[in-house]
Design an enzyme around this catalytic site. Structure first.
Site, PDB file in Angstrom:
ATOM      1  N   ARG A 307       0.835  -1.204   0.000  1.00  0.00           N
ATOM      2  CA  ARG A 307       0.000   0.000   0.000  1.00  0.00           C
ATOM      3  C   ARG A 307       0.868   1.251   0.000  1.00  0.00           C
ATOM      4  O   ARG A 307       0.542   2.254  -0.620  1.00  0.00           O
ATOM      5  CB  ARG A 307      -0.933  -0.022   1.223  1.00  0.00           C
ATOM      6  CG  ARG A 307      -1.909   1.139   1.255  1.00  0.00           C
ATOM      7  CD  ARG A 307      -2.944   0.991   2.362  1.00  0.00           C
ATOM      8  NE  ARG A 307      -2.417   1.390   3.659  1.00  0.00           N
ATOM      9  CZ  ARG A 307      -3.121   1.315   4.802  1.00  0.00           C
ATOM     10  NH1 ARG A 307      -4.350   0.821   4.808  1.00  0.00           N
ATOM     11  NH2 ARG A 307      -2.598   1.715   5.939  1.00  0.00           N
ATOM     12  N   ARG A 313       1.488   7.462   2.378  1.00  0.00           N
ATOM     13  CA  ARG A 313       1.538   7.551   3.840  1.00  0.00           C
ATOM     14  C   ARG A 313       2.935   7.206   4.339  1.00  0.00           C
ATOM     15  O   ARG A 313       3.446   6.114   4.071  1.00  0.00           O
ATOM     16  CB  ARG A 313       0.521   6.590   4.464  1.00  0.00           C
ATOM     17  CG  ARG A 313      -0.891   7.113   4.410  1.00  0.00           C
ATOM     18  CD  ARG A 313      -1.887   6.103   4.972  1.00  0.00           C
ATOM     19  NE  ARG A 313      -1.587   5.698   6.350  1.00  0.00           N
ATOM     20  CZ  ARG A 313      -2.435   4.997   7.101  1.00  0.00           C
ATOM     21  NH1 ARG A 313      -3.612   4.645   6.608  1.00  0.00           N
ATOM     22  NH2 ARG A 313      -2.113   4.657   8.331  1.00  0.00           N
TER      23      ARG A 313
HETATM   24  P1  AMP Z   1      -4.928   4.299  10.906  1.00  0.00           P
HETATM   25  O1  AMP Z   1      -5.253   5.079   9.676  1.00  0.00           O
HETATM   26  O2  AMP Z   1      -6.163   3.829  11.633  1.00  0.00           O
HETATM   27  O3  AMP Z   1      -3.940   3.200  10.662  1.00  0.00           O
HETATM   28  O4  AMP Z   1      -4.223   5.322  11.924  1.00  0.00           O
HETATM   29  C1  AMP Z   1      -2.982   5.946  11.586  1.00  0.00           C
HETATM   30  C2  AMP Z   1      -2.391   6.592  12.826  1.00  0.00           C
HETATM   31  O5  AMP Z   1      -3.289   7.584  13.326  1.00  0.00           O
HETATM   32  C3  AMP Z   1      -2.160   5.666  13.991  1.00  0.00           C
HETATM   33  O6  AMP Z   1      -0.934   4.946  13.880  1.00  0.00           O
HETATM   34  C4  AMP Z   1      -2.146   6.650  15.154  1.00  0.00           C
HETATM   35  O7  AMP Z   1      -0.934   7.362  15.205  1.00  0.00           O
HETATM   36  C5  AMP Z   1      -3.218   7.638  14.754  1.00  0.00           C
HETATM   37  N1  AMP Z   1      -4.546   7.196  15.271  1.00  0.00           N
HETATM   38  C6  AMP Z   1      -5.617   6.820  14.552  1.00  0.00           C
HETATM   39  N2  AMP Z   1      -6.651   6.486  15.345  1.00  0.00           N
HETATM   40  C7  AMP Z   1      -6.197   6.608  16.614  1.00  0.00           C
HETATM   41  C8  AMP Z   1      -6.758   6.375  17.885  1.00  0.00           C
HETATM   42  N3  AMP Z   1      -8.009   5.913  18.026  1.00  0.00           N
HETATM   43  N4  AMP Z   1      -6.016   6.640  18.970  1.00  0.00           N
HETATM   44  C9  AMP Z   1      -4.758   7.094  18.865  1.00  0.00           C
HETATM   45  N5  AMP Z   1      -4.147   7.300  17.698  1.00  0.00           N
HETATM   46  C10 AMP Z   1      -4.850   7.079  16.575  1.00  0.00           C
END
Ligand code: AMP
Length: 369
Positions: A307, A313
């Protein structure tokens, strides 16, 4: 929770609380009246429960009768005139206590005063089990009030919603938000939560909130929240709970009319799960299920690196950061499986296979909720 016709109601006032309020009113009224024999008058239909339970608690002799509210169509079709009928007894010189189930606008009370104007009663007093001070628009004195309640629609204990609910021994309050379906889509980074949420939100008409997406949107727009989140996200660490919780609350508030939500990437810690329960509670709702996509770690790493070639990202580009995100998941997030299992809300789904196959697996769980 109960459903009457098309609406949902939640428990509000227990049978015991009603019982003590009536006992207190009966004592107060008996003390004030002394040995005189009062005539208690209930206003049908709503007051039948109140009157029946109240007079059983009244410690001295009394008389009981009922009058009834009847609706007549007014001159204009929009006008509905309420009239009290059935007062046949001679009450001159008597101490009369009106026993009401509820007083809200006070319109019925105006009608009570109108029909008693020429009755020559000695005393006319008003007693009501429930009273909505915010709705009351009249000046008539209320002599005895059992329980003050907010200006929300209630049913039970004589009170109905379109004919139903009068028989319920306790009181229920209308749910602010009618029925919602709220799902937590769970699983390690790369499990396919975002992809699946995109299908499910259309199929079930739900609002999809991905906390990762909201953070990325804020980073792109260089907001203060974005700047703060970026420092954690770049390392694959979790953003602090309070920041994330505040942001999620705001996202939910923006979609007040939603049929329900798919939470993707939230909650990730116990504190976030608690906060989500509180938020759902404040909407008179709940999380219906946590549906977890289960995928082996090595497949996750491969998927995320793949990805990363197109997603742009930073946290997908580097294997060490990817592994840190997966470690964060096992250290801080995986415990939420227990949180939802304890509530019988955890559903594991095999997250390996074609996108379509996985959507079918998830839909089967949702359809059976
Ligand atoms: P994701 O897109 O869900 O993989 O999230 C990417 C990044 O966003 C994570 O690695 C965290 O740094 C931050 N993040 C997303 N959701 C949360 C959450 N519920 N609590 C804390 N950090 C979050």
């Amino acid at each position: 929770m109960i459903k009457l016709h098309d609406k949902y109601f939640k428990p509000f006032i227990s049978a015991q609380a009603i019982d003590s309020a009536l006992a207190k009113m009966a004592d107060e009224i008996a003390n004030d009246i002394g040995d005189e024999i009062p005539v208690f008058i209930g206003i049908l239909n709503g007051s039948f429960m109140v009157v029946s339970d109240f007079v059983k608690k009244y410690p001295k002799p009394c008389e009981v009768t009922f009058i009834k509210l009847a609706s007549y169509e007014g001159v204009k079709s929009s006008e509905d005139i309420q009239r009290l009928i059935g007062l046949t007894q001679d009450l001159s010189g008597r101490t009369v206590i009106i026993l009401e189930d509820i007083i809200d606008t006070g319109n019925t009370l105006a009608e009570v005063h109108r029909i008693f104007k020429n009755e020559n009663v000695k005393v006319l007093k008003i007693a009501t089990l429930f009273y909505k001070p915010e709705a009351y628009k009249k000046d008539f004195k209320l002599h005895y009030v059992g329980i003050e309640i907010p200006n929300k629609f209630i049913v039970g204990y004589g009170l109905d919603y379109d004919g139903l609910g009068r028989d319920i021994p306790e009181v229920y309050q209308i749910k602010e938000t009618q029925h919602m379906t709220n799902l937590v889509l769970f699983g390690p980074p790369g499990a396919g939560k975002g992809t699946q949420a995109n299908f499910l939100k259309g199929k079930y008409n739900l609002v999809h909130i991905s906390t990762g997406d909201v953070f990325r949107y804020n980073i792109k727009n260089e907001t203060a929240l974005g700047m703060l989140a970026k420092s954690y996200m770049d390392k694959g660490e979790l953003v602090p709970d309070q920041v994330t919780i505040d942001m999620l609350n705001a996202e939910v508030e923006k979609n007040a009319d939603a049929n329900g939500f798919i939470f993707d990437g939230f909650p990730r810690t116990n504190a976030q799960a608690d906060a989500l329960d509180k938020l759902m509670d404040s909407k008179d709702s709940q999380i219906n299920a946590m549906i977890a996509l289960e995928v082996d770690d090595e497949i996750l790493v491969k998927r995320l690196l793949e990805r990363g070639k197109t997603s742009g990202r930073a946290d997908d580009a580097d294997e060490a950061i990817i592994r840190n995100r997966i470690t964060e998941y096992y250290n801080k997030t995986a415990i939420l499986k227990d949180y939802y299992t304890d509530q019988d809300k955890y559903f594991g789904v095999d997250g390996v296979g074609s996108i379509e196959d996985i959507t079918v697996r998830l839909s089967t769980v949702i359809d059976n909720l």
